[in-house]
Design a protein around this motif. Structure first.
Motif, mmCIF file in Angstrom:
data_model
loop_
_atom_site.group_PDB
_atom_site.id
_atom_site.type_symbol
_atom_site.label_atom_id
_atom_site.label_comp_id
_atom_site.label_asym_id
_atom_site.label_seq_id
_atom_site.Cartn_x
_atom_site.Cartn_y
_atom_site.Cartn_z
ATOM 1 N N GLU A 234 -4.563 8.894 1.126
ATOM 2 C CA GLU A 234 -4.128 8.223 2.120
ATOM 3 C C GLU A 234 -3.847 6.796 2.027
ATOM 4 O O GLU A 234 -3.018 6.165 2.619
ATOM 5 C CB GLU A 234 -5.207 8.418 3.137
ATOM 6 C CG GLU A 234 -5.510 9.912 3.474
ATOM 7 C CD GLU A 234 -6.420 10.462 2.800
ATOM 8 O OE1 GLU A 234 -6.881 11.777 2.674
ATOM 9 O OE2 GLU A 234 -7.044 9.535 1.910
ATOM 10 N N THR A 235 -4.778 5.742 1.355
ATOM 11 C CA THR A 235 -4.853 4.587 1.658
ATOM 12 C C THR A 235 -3.815 3.932 0.731
ATOM 13 O O THR A 235 -3.909 4.021 -0.639
ATOM 14 C CB THR A 235 -6.290 4.266 1.625
ATOM 15 O OG1 THR A 235 -7.073 4.691 2.497
ATOM 16 C CG2 THR A 235 -6.074 2.669 1.693
ATOM 17 N N GLN A 236 -2.958 3.170 1.041
ATOM 18 C CA GLN A 236 -2.130 2.139 0.302
ATOM 19 C C GLN A 236 -2.976 0.754 0.155
ATOM 20 O O GLN A 236 -3.005 0.419 1.374
ATOM 21 C CB GLN A 236 -0.747 2.032 1.006
ATOM 22 C CG GLN A 236 -0.077 3.570 0.925
ATOM 23 C CD GLN A 236 1.497 3.344 1.664
ATOM 24 O OE1 GLN A 236 2.052 2.391 1.539
ATOM 25 N NE2 GLN A 236 1.842 4.473 1.919
ATOM 26 N N TYR A 237 -2.861 0.300 -0.979
ATOM 27 C CA TYR A 237 -3.241 -1.066 -1.041
ATOM 28 C C TYR A 237 -2.223 -2.148 -1.353
ATOM 29 O O TYR A 237 -1.372 -2.007 -2.263
ATOM 30 C CB TYR A 237 -4.391 -0.961 -2.334
ATOM 31 C CG TYR A 237 -5.632 -0.358 -1.747
ATOM 32 C CD1 TYR A 237 -5.946 1.029 -2.234
ATOM 33 C CD2 TYR A 237 -6.666 -0.871 -1.100
ATOM 34 C CE1 TYR A 237 -6.827 1.942 -1.621
ATOM 35 C CE2 TYR A 237 -7.893 -0.110 -0.809
ATOM 36 C CZ TYR A 237 -7.909 1.325 -1.026
ATOM 37 O OH TYR A 237 -9.009 1.900 -0.558
ATOM 38 N N PHE A 238 -2.033 -3.003 -0.856
ATOM 39 C CA PHE A 238 -1.226 -4.041 -0.740
ATOM 40 C C PHE A 238 -1.386 -5.353 -1.332
ATOM 41 O O PHE A 238 -2.257 -5.687 -1.769
ATOM 42 C CB PHE A 238 -0.856 -4.343 0.423
ATOM 43 C CG PHE A 238 -0.023 -3.240 1.469
ATOM 44 C CD1 PHE A 238 -0.470 -2.507 1.944
ATOM 45 C CD2 PHE A 238 1.340 -3.557 1.612
ATOM 46 C CE1 PHE A 238 0.081 -1.607 2.695
ATOM 47 C CE2 PHE A 238 2.116 -2.633 2.384
ATOM 48 C CZ PHE A 238 1.232 -1.595 2.778
ATOM 49 N N GLY A 239 -0.421 -5.713 -2.294
ATOM 50 C CA GLY A 239 -0.300 -7.004 -2.934
ATOM 51 C C GLY A 239 -0.216 -8.060 -2.066
ATOM 52 O O GLY A 239 0.015 -8.009 -0.774
ATOM 53 N N PRO A 240 -0.459 -9.409 -2.432
ATOM 54 C CA PRO A 240 -0.234 -10.614 -1.836
ATOM 55 C C PRO A 240 1.199 -10.876 -1.238
ATOM 56 O O PRO A 240 1.260 -11.932 -0.402
ATOM 57 C CB PRO A 240 -1.059 -11.841 -2.723
ATOM 58 C CG PRO A 240 -0.609 -10.990 -3.906
ATOM 59 C CD PRO A 240 -0.637 -9.822 -3.945
ATOM 60 N N PHE B 238 6.409 -6.841 -0.302
ATOM 61 C CA PHE B 238 5.280 -6.439 -0.460
ATOM 62 C C PHE B 238 5.120 -5.251 -1.484
ATOM 63 O O PHE B 238 5.857 -4.293 -0.806
ATOM 64 C CB PHE B 238 4.326 -6.203 0.657
ATOM 65 C CG PHE B 238 4.041 -7.354 1.555
ATOM 66 C CD1 PHE B 238 4.281 -7.500 2.791
ATOM 67 C CD2 PHE B 238 2.817 -8.197 1.184
ATOM 68 C CE1 PHE B 238 3.993 -8.570 3.788
ATOM 69 C CE2 PHE B 238 2.404 -9.359 2.074
ATOM 70 C CZ PHE B 238 2.891 -9.529 3.139
ATOM 71 N N TYR C 90 4.965 1.526 -3.881
ATOM 72 C CA TYR C 90 5.786 1.207 -2.845
ATOM 73 C C TYR C 90 6.418 -0.247 -2.750
ATOM 74 O O TYR C 90 5.645 -1.173 -3.195
ATOM 75 C CB TYR C 90 4.981 1.574 -1.495
ATOM 76 C CG TYR C 90 4.144 2.976 -1.345
ATOM 77 C CD1 TYR C 90 3.165 2.921 -1.819
ATOM 78 C CD2 TYR C 90 4.990 3.793 -0.627
ATOM 79 C CE1 TYR C 90 2.435 4.300 -1.853
ATOM 80 C CE2 TYR C 90 4.392 4.947 -0.585
ATOM 81 C CZ TYR C 90 3.264 5.322 -1.105
ATOM 82 O OH TYR C 90 2.617 6.647 -1.034
#
Lengths: 115, 114
Positions: free
Chosen positions: B101-107, B91, B33
């Motif tokens: 379910e869980t999206q993990y985001f970059g900095p 992002f 994403y």
């Protein structure tokens, strides 16, 4: 369409006191709900989620959130706040099982924990 | 713990120039994403990508934007001709197939268009 409201732009709480950051949502089907935290100049860090099951979910750093279907709310809570909890908190929702997999975020709540 | 990485952390460009923002998702994730956050505003969805094609895109993601997974690790967002209003934090996020379910985001990459 899905939407999230965080009614408070700013929450101040004294260290050691309980904190609550409010979130209400709107989706057409079953909600998948998330809390993320953003520290200055950092990305979004996942805290916790509600998908199904127990309405009280526990996450990282002692945070928890309670899903309330009748009030369409998912408030973030912590029994005893730390100064290091000061950050920007985002609630997010997506419709479970639907084709719309993207997250919709609230506007964010700046939490300040005062020493 | 594996994490999403993004480069560059900051990018300054002139209006009309092309920029490419790069992301390395978590290695076993299959959904990717891009979101953006204009200063002081909420995080907004741009596009999702799965199986080498766009799954969904928002109205923000117009013809000036494109995404690509050029190899097995990178995921890029290209803005063909930047406008002042493209200035934002961008992002990247990724999630596994299961649990989905869980999206993990970059900095994030802070883009400033002058």
């Amino acid at each position: 369409a899905q939407s999230v409201a965080q009614p408070e732009d700013q929450v101040n709480v004294a260290e050691g006191n309980p904190l609550t950051v409010k979130c209400t949502y709107s989706v057409s089907g079953n909600p998948y709900l998330f809390w993320y935290v953003q520290y200055p100049n950092r990305g979004l860090q996942f805290l916790l989620k509600y998908i199904t099951g127990d309405n009280l979910v526990k996450g990282s750093y002692g945070f928890e959130a309670e899903f309330n279907k009748s009030q369409t709310s998912f408030h973030l809570k912590k029994p005893s706040a730390l100064v290091s909890d000061s950050a920007l908190y985002f609630c997010a929702v997506r419709e479970g099982g639907g084709s719309a997999r993207q997250l919709t975020f609230g506007s964010g709540t700046q939490l300040t924990v005062l020493p | 713990e594996p994490e999403v990485t993004q480069t560059p952390s900051h990018q300054v460009t002139q209006m009309g120039q092309e920029v490419i923002l790069r992301c390395v998702p978590i290695s076993n994730h299959l959904y990717f994403y891009w979101y953006r956050q204009i200063l002081g505003q909420k995080v907004e969805f741009l596009v999702s990508f799965y199986n080498n094609e766009i799954s969904e895109k928002s109205e923000i993601f117009d013809d000036q934007f494109s995404v690509e997974r050029p190899d097995g690790s990178n995921f890029t967002l290209k803005i063909r001709s930047t406008k002042l209003e493209d200035s934002a934090m961008y992002f990247c996020a990724s999630r596994a197939f299961t649990p989905p379910e869980t999206q993990y985001f970059g900095p994030g990459t802070r883009l400033l268009v002058l």
